[in-house]
Structures are given as structure tokens and as C-alpha cells.
Design an enzyme around this catalytic site. Sequence first.
Site, PDB file in Angstrom:
ATOM      1  N   ASP A 252      -0.087   5.239   1.010  1.00 48.61           N
ATOM      2  CA  ASP A 252      -0.305   6.167   2.123  1.00 48.61           C
ATOM      3  C   ASP A 252      -0.451   5.405   3.436  1.00 48.61           C
ATOM      4  OD1 ASP A 252      -0.507   8.699   0.620  1.00 48.61           O
ATOM      5  OD2 ASP A 252      -2.286   7.772  -0.259  1.00 48.61           O
TER       6      ASP A 252
ATOM      7  N   ASP B  18      -1.690  -1.046   5.900  1.00 48.88           N
ATOM      8  CA  ASP B  18      -2.027  -0.485   7.211  1.00 48.88           C
ATOM      9  C   ASP B  18      -3.507  -0.515   7.528  1.00 48.88           C
ATOM     10  OD1 ASP B  18      -2.624   1.494   5.231  1.00 48.88           O
ATOM     11  OD2 ASP B  18      -2.598   3.042   6.783  1.00 48.88           O
TER      12      ASP B  18
ATOM     13  N   ASP C  62       0.863  -1.163   0.000  1.00 47.65           N
ATOM     14  CA  ASP C  62       0.000   0.000   0.000  1.00 47.65           C
ATOM     15  C   ASP C  62       0.911   1.227   0.000  1.00 47.65           C
ATOM     16  OD1 ASP C  62      -2.435   1.533   0.412  1.00 47.65           O
ATOM     17  OD2 ASP C  62      -1.769   1.774   2.487  1.00 47.65           O
TER      18      ASP C  62
END
Length: 239
Positions: free
Chosen positions: A15, A175, A13
Amino acid sequence: MSSKANGWTLLFDLDGTLVESAPDLVGTLNAVLGTDDLPPLPLERGRHLIGHGARALLRRGYEAAGAPLAAEALDARFALFLDLYVGRIADLTRPYPGCVAALTALKDEGFTLAVATNKRTDLSVALLDALEMTGLFACVLGPDRVSARKPDAAHLIEALAACGGDRGHALMVGDSSLDAGAARAAGLPFVAVGFGYADVAIPAMAPWAVLDHYDGFPALVRRCANETEQGLALAGSPG
């Protein structure tokens, strides 16, 4: 290229996983809120709205400010958000500590690195370019480059196909529950970072491992490769 690295793909991922981008994303959100005379969101409140793409960030930001947007109003604010964000995309955004060194070491060792993000591809590449990170990755695929975005498995499967990887030799790092869900649906080990914009508690994501600092990432990747090879050897052994 090491034997363990050969054929292995590491999906990330963007951000909240590779980069701390909340200051620029939330700053842009607040600039848009300000055009409607709405108060800014504190950074710590706004950072947990990140992860579903810019349009969702805007929608959720306006809801958090107590002024939900109709679809046609969201379209106009989205265009403004993009105009503002491109101009500040890496003003305050930085890679997480140890990230570039760890990824560089793994790439040099022969691992293939790729980005699978719900951030639009052009914005993702612009950000990675500004941070001089683009060269680390074999491919960068946002939701506009795949048939379905995370948490659909298709996002990860198509990212693997784009860079020549396969699901038997890959892992996903992220995240959020979207990353965890996509990894689970694609049958990949999932590594949750402990420093991102988690939308649920990390144990609820049921990760294979938790990464608290990128200094430990190369060892974790090698452990995953070792365990996978042992599993394949056991599965293929006679008797």
C-alpha cells in the site's frame, strides 16, 4: 537472465508503494466510523494513517475522529472492517502509473520480485489477484508469515529467504519510516517512493534513492546492481 539480474531480489511494500489503495482503505474506515455515528475522515487526512496494518488504521482512525477505542471494542470493529474491505478491496485501488510495466520488464530481465508488507498476507494476495499482479512476485509475506513485522529486519530477511535471495544482492522499496527502518536494520539499500503515504518527511528516511515515477525504476535498479558489483569487486581485489 542478465548477469546483473542473477541473484538479485527486489522487495516491495504494498500500500502506497505498488498500489494507490487509500480510496478503498479510507472508504472502509469511514464505513466503520459511520456505524458509530462518527463523521468520515477526508481522504487526504486518512491516507497518512495507512501503513501499519488494518488494526492500526482503525485505531488511528478512531483517535483522529476523537473517539479512541478500548481493546475489546477495537477487536469488534476490526472484524467488521475486514468483512467490508474484502468486498471492495479493488473497487478504486490501482497500481501506480508505470508500475506493472516496470516490474514486468525487471522480472523478464531475471530479477526476483517479492512483497514484504504489514498488510495481512491473505488480504495482500487478494488485492494483487484482483489487480492481476500476483504473478509478478515470487512470494508475498505479510506480518502473519514472519516472526516480526517491519520495521524489524526479520520481515525482510525472512522474505529474502522465502524467495531464495540474499542481503548482498537486494534492495527494499517503500513509502514509510517502517520500510526505511527495516531496510536499514537488514543492511539493504532503501528506495523511497515520492508518491505514497509517508509518515515522516522523505529526507528523514535517509533513502539511497527517491523514486518519483516507475518509468525510472528499471534504470535505478540497474544502477544499484552496478554499484554493488563494483563495491564487491573492489572489496575482493588484491592489494
